[in-house]
Design a protein around this motif. Sequence first.
Motif, short mmCIF file in Angstrom:
data_model
loop_
_atom_site.label_atom_id
_atom_site.label_comp_id
_atom_site.label_asym_id
_atom_site.label_seq_id
_atom_site.Cartn_x
_atom_site.Cartn_y
_atom_site.Cartn_z
N LEU A 1 0.82 -1.20 0.00
CA LEU A 1 0.00 0.00 0.00
C LEU A 1 0.86 1.26 0.00
O LEU A 1 0.57 2.23 -0.70
CB LEU A 1 -0.95 0.01 1.20
N ILE A 2 1.93 1.24 0.76
CA ILE A 2 2.84 2.38 0.80
C ILE A 2 3.48 2.59 -0.57
O ILE A 2 3.58 3.72 -1.06
CB ILE A 2 3.92 2.19 1.90
N ASP A 3 3.91 1.52 -1.22
CA ASP A 3 4.50 1.62 -2.56
C ASP A 3 3.50 2.21 -3.54
O ASP A 3 3.84 3.07 -4.36
CB ASP A 3 4.96 0.26 -3.05
N THR A 4 2.26 1.75 -3.48
CA THR A 4 1.22 2.27 -4.37
C THR A 4 1.00 3.75 -4.13
O THR A 4 0.88 4.54 -5.07
CB THR A 4 -0.10 1.50 -4.15
N PHE A 5 0.97 4.15 -2.87
CA PHE A 5 0.78 5.56 -2.52
C PHE A 5 1.91 6.40 -3.10
O PHE A 5 1.67 7.44 -3.71
CB PHE A 5 0.73 5.72 -1.00
N HIS A 6 3.14 5.96 -2.96
CA HIS A 6 4.29 6.72 -3.45
C HIS A 6 4.33 6.78 -4.97
O HIS A 6 4.80 7.77 -5.54
CB HIS A 6 5.60 6.15 -2.91
N LYS A 7 3.85 5.76 -5.63
CA LYS A 7 3.82 5.77 -7.09
C LYS A 7 2.79 6.77 -7.60
O LYS A 7 2.97 7.35 -8.66
CB LYS A 7 3.49 4.38 -7.63
N ASN A 8 1.70 6.99 -6.87
CA ASN A 8 0.66 7.92 -7.29
C ASN A 8 1.00 9.36 -6.96
O ASN A 8 0.46 10.27 -7.58
CB ASN A 8 -0.68 7.56 -6.64
N GLN A 9 1.86 9.61 -6.02
CA GLN A 9 2.20 10.96 -5.61
C GLN A 9 2.83 11.80 -6.73
O GLN A 9 2.46 12.95 -6.89
CB GLN A 9 3.10 10.96 -4.39
N PRO A 10 3.78 11.28 -7.49
CA PRO A 10 4.38 12.12 -8.54
C PRO A 10 3.34 12.63 -9.54
O PRO A 10 3.47 13.74 -10.04
CB PRO A 10 5.39 11.19 -9.22
N LYS A 11 2.34 11.85 -9.83
CA LYS A 11 1.30 12.28 -10.76
C LYS A 11 0.58 13.51 -10.21
O LYS A 11 0.31 14.46 -10.94
CB LYS A 11 0.30 11.15 -11.00
N LYS A 12 0.30 13.48 -8.93
CA LYS A 12 -0.38 14.63 -8.31
C LYS A 12 0.52 15.86 -8.32
O LYS A 12 0.06 16.97 -8.56
CB LYS A 12 -0.81 14.30 -6.88
N CYS A 13 1.80 15.66 -8.06
CA CYS A 13 2.75 16.77 -8.08
C CYS A 13 2.84 17.37 -9.48
O CYS A 13 2.92 18.59 -9.63
CB CYS A 13 4.13 16.32 -7.62
N GLU A 14 2.84 16.53 -10.48
CA GLU A 14 2.93 17.00 -11.86
C GLU A 14 1.69 17.82 -12.23
O GLU A 14 1.79 18.86 -12.88
CB GLU A 14 3.09 15.82 -12.82
N VAL A 15 0.53 17.38 -11.79
CA VAL A 15 -0.71 18.11 -12.05
C VAL A 15 -0.65 19.48 -11.38
O VAL A 15 -1.03 20.50 -11.97
CB VAL A 15 -1.94 17.30 -11.56
N LYS A 16 -0.15 19.52 -10.15
CA LYS A 16 -0.04 20.80 -9.43
C LYS A 16 0.91 21.75 -10.16
O LYS A 16 0.65 22.94 -10.25
CB LYS A 16 0.47 20.57 -8.00
N LYS A 17 2.02 21.22 -10.68
CA LYS A 17 2.97 22.06 -11.41
C LYS A 17 2.31 22.68 -12.64
O LYS A 17 2.48 23.87 -12.91
CB LYS A 17 4.19 21.23 -11.85
N VAL A 18 1.56 21.86 -13.37
CA VAL A 18 0.89 22.36 -14.57
C VAL A 18 -0.13 23.44 -14.19
O VAL A 18 -0.22 24.48 -14.85
CB VAL A 18 0.21 21.20 -15.34
N GLN A 19 -0.88 23.20 -13.13
CA GLN A 19 -1.87 24.18 -12.69
C GLN A 19 -1.20 25.49 -12.28
O GLN A 19 -1.69 26.58 -12.60
CB GLN A 19 -2.68 23.63 -11.52
#
Length: 55
Positions: free
Chosen positions: A18-36
């Motif tokens: 679960l921790i690995d899955t969480f960390h894999k999804n985090q960069p996507k959210k960071c990338e979306v924030k950067k674009v915004q």
Amino acid sequence: MTEQKLLKMFIQERINMLIDTFHKNQPKKCEVKKVQNLQAEFLIESLPDKEKILI
């Protein structure tokens, strides 16, 4: 190996998955924030000076 140790091992492995899955999804959210943020900066820069000061 006792049942207790085996159960703890399974639980720990599941938590790690679960921790690995969480960390894999985090960069996507960071990338979306950067674009915004870039879009917001572009929008602000395109405003007249008077409105930029207000923001």
